[in-house]
Scaffold this motif. Structure first.
Motif, PDB file in Angstrom:
ATOM      1  N   THR A 207     -28.029 -11.885  21.025  1.00  0.00           N
ATOM      2  CA  THR A 207     -27.019 -13.313  20.446  1.00  0.00           C
ATOM      3  C   THR A 207     -25.829 -12.925  19.936  1.00  0.00           C
ATOM      4  OG1 THR A 207     -29.426 -14.294  20.026  1.00  0.00           O
ATOM      5  CG2 THR A 207     -27.406 -15.219  18.823  1.00  0.00           C
ATOM      6  N   PHE A 208     -24.878 -13.635  20.016  1.00  0.00           N
ATOM      7  CA  PHE A 208     -23.601 -13.427  19.731  1.00  0.00           C
ATOM      8  C   PHE A 208     -23.409 -14.279  18.228  1.00  0.00           C
ATOM      9  CE2 PHE A 208     -19.150 -13.869  19.265  1.00  0.00           C
ATOM     10  CZ  PHE A 208     -18.484 -12.859  19.710  1.00  0.00           C
ATOM     11  N   ILE A 209     -23.104 -13.630  17.325  1.00  0.00           N
ATOM     12  CA  ILE A 209     -22.914 -14.124  16.134  1.00  0.00           C
ATOM     13  C   ILE A 209     -21.477 -14.542  15.460  1.00  0.00           C
ATOM     14  CG2 ILE A 209     -23.623 -14.440  13.571  1.00  0.00           C
ATOM     15  CD1 ILE A 209     -25.953 -12.497  14.207  1.00  0.00           C
ATOM     16  N   TYR A 210     -21.094 -15.563  15.348  1.00  0.00           N
ATOM     17  CA  TYR A 210     -19.819 -16.187  14.968  1.00  0.00           C
ATOM     18  C   TYR A 210     -19.873 -16.800  13.724  1.00  0.00           C
ATOM     19  CZ  TYR A 210     -15.287 -18.966  15.061  1.00  0.00           C
ATOM     20  OH  TYR A 210     -14.260 -19.579  14.799  1.00  0.00           O
ATOM     21  N   VAL A 211     -19.167 -16.235  12.620  1.00  0.00           N
ATOM     22  CA  VAL A 211     -19.198 -16.637  11.433  1.00  0.00           C
ATOM     23  C   VAL A 211     -17.863 -17.367  11.101  1.00  0.00           C
ATOM     24  CG1 VAL A 211     -19.177 -16.292   8.899  1.00  0.00           C
ATOM     25  CG2 VAL A 211     -20.851 -15.319  10.631  1.00  0.00           C
ATOM     26  N   LYS A 212     -17.476 -18.490  10.601  1.00  0.00           N
ATOM     27  CA  LYS A 212     -16.192 -19.294  10.416  1.00  0.00           C
ATOM     28  C   LYS A 212     -16.252 -19.969   9.046  1.00  0.00           C
ATOM     29  CE  LYS A 212     -17.014 -23.445  11.718  1.00  0.00           C
ATOM     30  NZ  LYS A 212     -16.716 -24.867  11.205  1.00  0.00           N
ATOM     31  N   ILE A 213     -15.042 -20.157   8.339  1.00  0.00           N
ATOM     32  CA  ILE A 213     -14.857 -20.855   7.256  1.00  0.00           C
ATOM     33  C   ILE A 213     -13.861 -21.806   7.387  1.00  0.00           C
ATOM     34  CG2 ILE A 213     -13.530 -19.248   5.880  1.00  0.00           C
ATOM     35  CD1 ILE A 213     -15.105 -19.939   3.384  1.00  0.00           C
TER      36      ILE A 213
END
Length: 363
Positions: A207-213
């Protein structure tokens, strides 16, 4: 050029040791889009016998009340006809089975749209079913990660979900309350992500984890803290710009709006590209043209009454597309006042292809 400037700005705040990972992570996330997908030019793929992207909302409610999201005022949404429901696993499976009627795979299945999908305890099973169906190339979950723990976490980690897009709403407990009107521990969010990553590895998934704000007024120190915290956890991280969907968001943006992900704003765009390649399925089965249709004005059918393929090929959606070409989105009542349309990247722009689109829609 704006996109390059955006990447460089992210790299600067990430610092010398993390900048390479930030840029490489975003390139990993989007390479297929530019080599094989809409990044080559959406017009090259039209007309589409199969939608490229489908949003499905497992739950239309949200446990946060972010000031930049219409969920900040659920009563107003109810009065406008928005329905707060959860989708059953049986209903969801029927939608995925309906994808088999398309000649090609759906390229992107986005699980989550208007609400927090993890409010539906069967999301893990839903994603696993889509992955096993052979009808979808990539499944992405969109979540605020507040419920990413316990049994939900384990089911999701096992599901084989391709990407998880994590929305961080603030960088402190106080900031979470200010943004979401909910008492949420920032450290708990971080712990949830660490635990999820550990479980993904335990089950041998990729699983590719993308974190954004979203930048709602971040200081330089906020930006540095964001990268220090999440670069070691995630595969890709980014600070996105605010979109003026609510009055409070428009007030903060003022007279200097920026593209959501650093792309140039297409302020004069006439034709919205979304109806030509995507669909959004509400938790009650209504199918809409637009993924930000909070007031249900772009509904073109229901999977409770007809197949997803018949809706994609149907007269209602075709008429909607034709009106985009003939009247522009500004001339379509359901689209007036839209803030998202100018944020679609230039690669998806269709304004120069009106005659070709007309000819295609007449066939």
């Amino acid at each position: 050029m704006n996109a390059i400037r955006y990447l460089l700005q992210l790299a600067i705040y990430a610092g010398i040791f993390n900048s390479g990972k930030v840029i490489f992570g975003l390139l990993r996330m989007h390479w297929r889009y530019f080599l094989f997908g809409r990044g080559r030019g959406l017009i090259k793929f039209l007309p589409l016998a199969t939608p490229l992207k489908v949003h499905i909302d497992p739950a239309s409610s949200c446990n946060f009340r972010c000031f930049f999201c219409p969920q900040v005022n659920p009563q107003s949404l109810k009065e406008a006809g928005f329905k707060f429901t959860s989708m059953s696993l049986e209903h969801y499976r029927g939608i995925i089975d309906g994808f088999k009627a398309f000649p090609d795979k759906v390229q992107e299945l986005m699980v989550g749209n208007y609400g927090e999908p993890l409010l539906n305890p069967q999301v893990g099973e839903m994603i696993a079913y889509a992955k096993e169906s052979g009808t979808v190339r990539e499944v992405t979950l969109i979540t605020n990660a507040s419920l990413l723990k316990g049994e939900r976490l384990e089911k999701l980690a096992k599901s084989g979900v391709d990407k998880v897009r994590i929305s961080i709403e603030a960088l402190s407990d106080e900031g979470y309350y200010e943004t979401t009107k909910v008492h949420q521990s920032f450290e708990e969010i971080v712990s949830n992500l660490i635990a999820f990553k550990r479980s993904v590895r335990k089950y041998g998934k990729k699983t590719f984890i993308y974190v954004k704000i979203v930048d709602t007024g971040m200081t330089d120190e906020d930006r540095r803290k964001f990268f220090r915290t999440f670069v070691p956890i995630a595969d890709a991280v980014a600070i996105e710009n605010l979109v003026g969907i609510t009055a409070k968001a428009r007030e903060i943006i003022g007279s200097n709006p920026k593209g959501m992900t650093g792309v140039s704003l297409a302020k004069e765009r006439r034709i919205c590209p979304s109806p030509f390649y995507s669909l959004s399925i509400h938790s009650n089965g209504d199918v809409a043209v637009c993924c930000v249709d909070w007031h249900r004005k772009t509904t073109v059918g229901s999977v409770q009454q007809e197949s997803i393929k018949s809706i994609w090929d149907g007269q209602a959606l075709n008429a909607f597309r034709r009106n985009q070409v003939l009247k522009s989105w500004r001339g379509v009542d359901a689209c007036k006042g839209c803030e998202l349309v100018k944020h679609y990247p230039m690669y998806e722009d269709l304004d120069a292809h009106g005659n070709k689109l007309n000819a295609l829609l007449e066939k």
